[in-house]
Design a protein around this motif. Sequence first.
Motif, PDB file in Angstrom:
ATOM      1  N   VAL A 140       0.871  -1.178   0.000  1.00  0.00           N
ATOM      2  CA  VAL A 140       0.000   0.000   0.000  1.00  0.00           C
ATOM      3  C   VAL A 140       0.905   1.225   0.000  1.00  0.00           C
ATOM      4  O   VAL A 140       1.683   1.428   0.952  1.00  0.00           O
ATOM      5  CB  VAL A 140      -0.933   0.018   1.221  1.00  0.00           C
ATOM      6  N   ASP A 141       0.828   2.039  -1.070  1.00  0.00           N
ATOM      7  CA  ASP A 141       1.650   3.239  -1.185  1.00  0.00           C
ATOM      8  C   ASP A 141       0.787   4.466  -0.898  1.00  0.00           C
ATOM      9  O   ASP A 141      -0.336   4.595  -1.425  1.00  0.00           O
ATOM     10  CB  ASP A 141       2.231   3.365  -2.593  1.00  0.00           C
ATOM     11  N   LEU A 142       1.326   5.385  -0.041  1.00  0.00           N
ATOM     12  CA  LEU A 142       0.694   6.669   0.223  1.00  0.00           C
ATOM     13  C   LEU A 142       1.689   7.738  -0.201  1.00  0.00           C
ATOM     14  O   LEU A 142       2.750   7.900   0.428  1.00  0.00           O
ATOM     15  CB  LEU A 142       0.331   6.832   1.700  1.00  0.00           C
ATOM     16  N   ILE A 143       1.389   8.475  -1.278  1.00  0.00           N
ATOM     17  CA  ILE A 143       2.315   9.425  -1.882  1.00  0.00           C
ATOM     18  C   ILE A 143       1.697  10.811  -1.793  1.00  0.00           C
ATOM     19  O   ILE A 143       0.599  11.051  -2.328  1.00  0.00           O
ATOM     20  CB  ILE A 143       2.595   9.061  -3.356  1.00  0.00           C
TER      21      ILE A 143
ATOM     22  N   GLY B 287       7.751  17.332   2.851  1.00  0.00           N
ATOM     23  CA  GLY B 287       8.863  16.389   2.792  1.00  0.00           C
ATOM     24  C   GLY B 287       9.751  16.453   4.027  1.00  0.00           C
ATOM     25  O   GLY B 287       9.519  17.228   4.976  1.00  0.00           O
ATOM     26  N   MET B 288      10.804  15.620   4.023  1.00  0.00           N
ATOM     27  CA  MET B 288      11.731  15.538   5.166  1.00  0.00           C
ATOM     28  C   MET B 288      13.158  15.448   4.657  1.00  0.00           C
ATOM     29  O   MET B 288      13.406  14.964   3.553  1.00  0.00           O
ATOM     30  CB  MET B 288      11.413  14.307   6.028  1.00  0.00           C
ATOM     31  N   ASN B 289      14.107  15.888   5.513  1.00  0.00           N
ATOM     32  CA  ASN B 289      15.519  15.754   5.173  1.00  0.00           C
ATOM     33  C   ASN B 289      16.049  14.427   5.679  1.00  0.00           C
ATOM     34  O   ASN B 289      15.334  13.653   6.343  1.00  0.00           O
ATOM     35  CB  ASN B 289      16.326  16.937   5.727  1.00  0.00           C
ATOM     36  N   ALA B 290      17.332  14.142   5.378  1.00  0.00           N
ATOM     37  CA  ALA B 290      17.914  12.846   5.727  1.00  0.00           C
ATOM     38  C   ALA B 290      17.966  12.633   7.232  1.00  0.00           C
ATOM     39  O   ALA B 290      17.740  11.513   7.735  1.00  0.00           O
ATOM     40  CB  ALA B 290      19.323  12.743   5.122  1.00  0.00           C
ATOM     41  N   ALA B 291      18.255  13.685   7.998  1.00  0.00           N
ATOM     42  CA  ALA B 291      18.340  13.552   9.458  1.00  0.00           C
ATOM     43  C   ALA B 291      16.981  13.199  10.052  1.00  0.00           C
ATOM     44  O   ALA B 291      16.884  12.390  10.988  1.00  0.00           O
ATOM     45  CB  ALA B 291      18.869  14.851  10.061  1.00  0.00           C
ATOM     46  N   GLN B 292      15.927  13.752   9.505  1.00  0.00           N
ATOM     47  CA  GLN B 292      14.588  13.449  10.011  1.00  0.00           C
ATOM     48  C   GLN B 292      14.149  12.041   9.643  1.00  0.00           C
ATOM     49  O   GLN B 292      13.477  11.366  10.430  1.00  0.00           O
ATOM     50  CB  GLN B 292      13.599  14.482   9.460  1.00  0.00           C
TER      51      GLN B 292
ATOM     52  N   SER C  59      11.583  10.287   0.936  1.00  0.00           N
ATOM     53  CA  SER C  59      11.134  11.667   1.054  1.00  0.00           C
ATOM     54  C   SER C  59      12.205  12.614   0.562  1.00  0.00           C
ATOM     55  O   SER C  59      13.406  12.314   0.651  1.00  0.00           O
ATOM     56  CB  SER C  59      10.786  11.984   2.513  1.00  0.00           C
ATOM     57  N   GLU C  60      11.752  13.736   0.031  1.00  0.00           N
ATOM     58  CA  GLU C  60      12.656  14.788  -0.409  1.00  0.00           C
ATOM     59  C   GLU C  60      12.068  16.119   0.039  1.00  0.00           C
ATOM     60  O   GLU C  60      10.880  16.376  -0.156  1.00  0.00           O
ATOM     61  CB  GLU C  60      12.815  14.766  -1.932  1.00  0.00           C
TER      62      GLU C  60
ATOM     63  N   LYS D 115      10.581  19.564   0.554  1.00  0.00           N
ATOM     64  CA  LYS D 115       9.789  20.473  -0.270  1.00  0.00           C
ATOM     65  C   LYS D 115       9.215  19.812  -1.533  1.00  0.00           C
ATOM     66  O   LYS D 115       8.703  20.505  -2.406  1.00  0.00           O
ATOM     67  CB  LYS D 115      10.601  21.705  -0.684  1.00  0.00           C
ATOM     68  N   LYS D 116       9.324  18.476  -1.629  1.00  0.00           N
ATOM     69  CA  LYS D 116       8.750  17.787  -2.792  1.00  0.00           C
ATOM     70  C   LYS D 116       7.731  16.721  -2.408  1.00  0.00           C
ATOM     71  O   LYS D 116       6.889  16.355  -3.215  1.00  0.00           O
ATOM     72  CB  LYS D 116       9.850  17.148  -3.643  1.00  0.00           C
ATOM     73  N   GLY D 117       7.823  16.205  -1.201  1.00  0.00           N
ATOM     74  CA  GLY D 117       6.841  15.230  -0.775  1.00  0.00           C
ATOM     75  C   GLY D 117       7.455  13.960  -0.240  1.00  0.00           C
ATOM     76  O   GLY D 117       8.679  13.795  -0.193  1.00  0.00           O
ATOM     77  N   SER D 118       6.568  13.053   0.206  1.00  0.00           N
ATOM     78  CA  SER D 118       7.011  11.793   0.814  1.00  0.00           C
ATOM     79  C   SER D 118       6.213  10.640   0.239  1.00  0.00           C
ATOM     80  O   SER D 118       5.098  10.806  -0.278  1.00  0.00           O
ATOM     81  CB  SER D 118       6.837  11.840   2.338  1.00  0.00           C
ATOM     82  N   ARG D 119       6.804   9.451   0.371  1.00  0.00           N
ATOM     83  CA  ARG D 119       6.140   8.220  -0.084  1.00  0.00           C
ATOM     84  C   ARG D 119       6.324   7.161   0.996  1.00  0.00           C
ATOM     85  O   ARG D 119       7.439   6.710   1.266  1.00  0.00           O
ATOM     86  CB  ARG D 119       6.736   7.740  -1.406  1.00  0.00           C
ATOM     87  N   PHE D 120       5.210   6.749   1.616  1.00  0.00           N
ATOM     88  CA  PHE D 120       5.218   5.690   2.615  1.00  0.00           C
ATOM     89  C   PHE D 120       4.687   4.426   1.946  1.00  0.00           C
ATOM     90  O   PHE D 120       3.641   4.464   1.270  1.00  0.00           O
ATOM     91  CB  PHE D 120       4.345   6.054   3.814  1.00  0.00           C
TER      92      PHE D 120
END
Length: 529
Positions: free
Chosen positions: A457-460, A465-470, A510-511, A513-518
């Motif tokens: 199940v993909d939620l896009i 978005g998030m940075n690498a540290a987050q 995640s990137e 300011k572009k969004g995330s994909r779980f």
Amino acid sequence: MTLIIISIVGVSAITTEWLEARSIQHTVEDNVRNAALAVGRSVDQNVTSLAQLSNQEARTKELEKILATLPDLLNIVMYEFPAEPGESPLPITSAGPKELLLLAHPRHERARDLIQRVRKERRPLIDYADRKNTHRVFLAAPIVVKEVVIGATYAEFSTLQMDEALESLLQASRTRRLLTGLAIVVAINLFLYFKVHRPVKRLLTAVESVSRGTMTSVVPVEEQDELGELAGTFNDMVKKIREATHDNAQLTESLRAMNDSLQLKVSEATAEVLQKNRALAHTNELLSAAQRDSARAQRLSALGQMAATVAHKIGTPLTALSGHIQLMAEDATLSTGSRQRLQTVEAQIERTSKIIQDLLLYARRPEPVRSPLDLNACVAECLALFQPEFDRRKIALATEWDHQIEKVEADSQQLHEVFHSLIENALDAMPDGGALVIRISPHAELGQPDHRTSVAVDLIDTGCGMNAAQLVQIFQPFFTTKRAGRGTGLGLASALETVRAHGGDITVESELKKGSRFTIVLPTDGGVR
């Protein structure tokens, strides 16, 4: 080879013919010269004085006698030299045609020139220059009296019969040599065929047969010569090669059998090692799962004790505060500002109670009660709850259902909480609107057993978005990227625990300011081992 032999025999025949023709020609010329010189000597011996030379009658008889005795003698003329050297010789008499007695006749000029040379050189001269055209030889011999050349004898001899005989002889010689050459060529070719060509052909045929792999070829040895010795050596070589090939074949067969046996043993050993590796990997997986379960149990036990203590220590005062605030809010004499402050305090009390309830739920999560669940329907129910919020926040929703996937063995209530938490996080990540894509599809992983199937199940979203540290910390309890007052930091941690309890996992891309994909991956068997 035949052309070479013919060329050699032909050159030899031509050379021999040329030498023989020269020899015969020299012999004929010698005979003619001897006969001519004999005529000159005979005339010279019969003239002992100038008076005898001038006796025309006697000289005529003598010349006719000589002409009668020599059939090849065509003409003979006797000349007298005047006292003065510069004057022309005078013909005295002749036997045969009388043309030379005429001073104006063309042949007289030739005879005069040859006689003049005789007077100078004082010796007999023979002219062969015109023999091929006229078949004639011309003789001029001096008549000497007391060492003085007083006259000369001029004679013409016919060589026609000799030339015809010579040509016939040469023709017969050519025919004989041609036949002899043909016989030699045939003989040499027969010799070469039976003694060289045929044995060599047999040898070459055997060599070609051996080169194709036929080691049974044998060359017959007919003669004890060089070719026979070569054939015997070749037969010995083929025999040794045949024996070596047989030995090599046996050795190759032995090596092949040993190799097959070794490969079988290696395959058996490899299969055994792979089986042990699988068992070890399974054991490690079970051990890791047991360690995770043990750590989780310890963590939850500690959290449970803490949650119970917090609930006991804080829950009762909060309940009392909430009751008193509700009573105060019922007072009609309160001002608007006081009533708003009471509402703020009551909201904070509810938030604190919610945190305590989330903590208790995270610490004391019950084991899943599994039953067949259609993920399409489960996700659709969660989305229906949030539809008014999607419309209010102007979020475009796109769904990609797959009604061919299998149902999963899962706890419906717990998965509802997982999807609810992830959808809520996506909404919080897009306060100014955006797009949310929900996709359900079959999932396959490397190393996954063939009998085990999974669903993804993909939620896009197109949120902040998030940075690498987050990304490293988002599944840690009490970590949140939301602003103060918007989250407890237990939603994703609880969701991950729930999904792992069902044998699945959650991954995130995640990137900023572009969004995330779980992506939630759940095995259809619910993780039951």
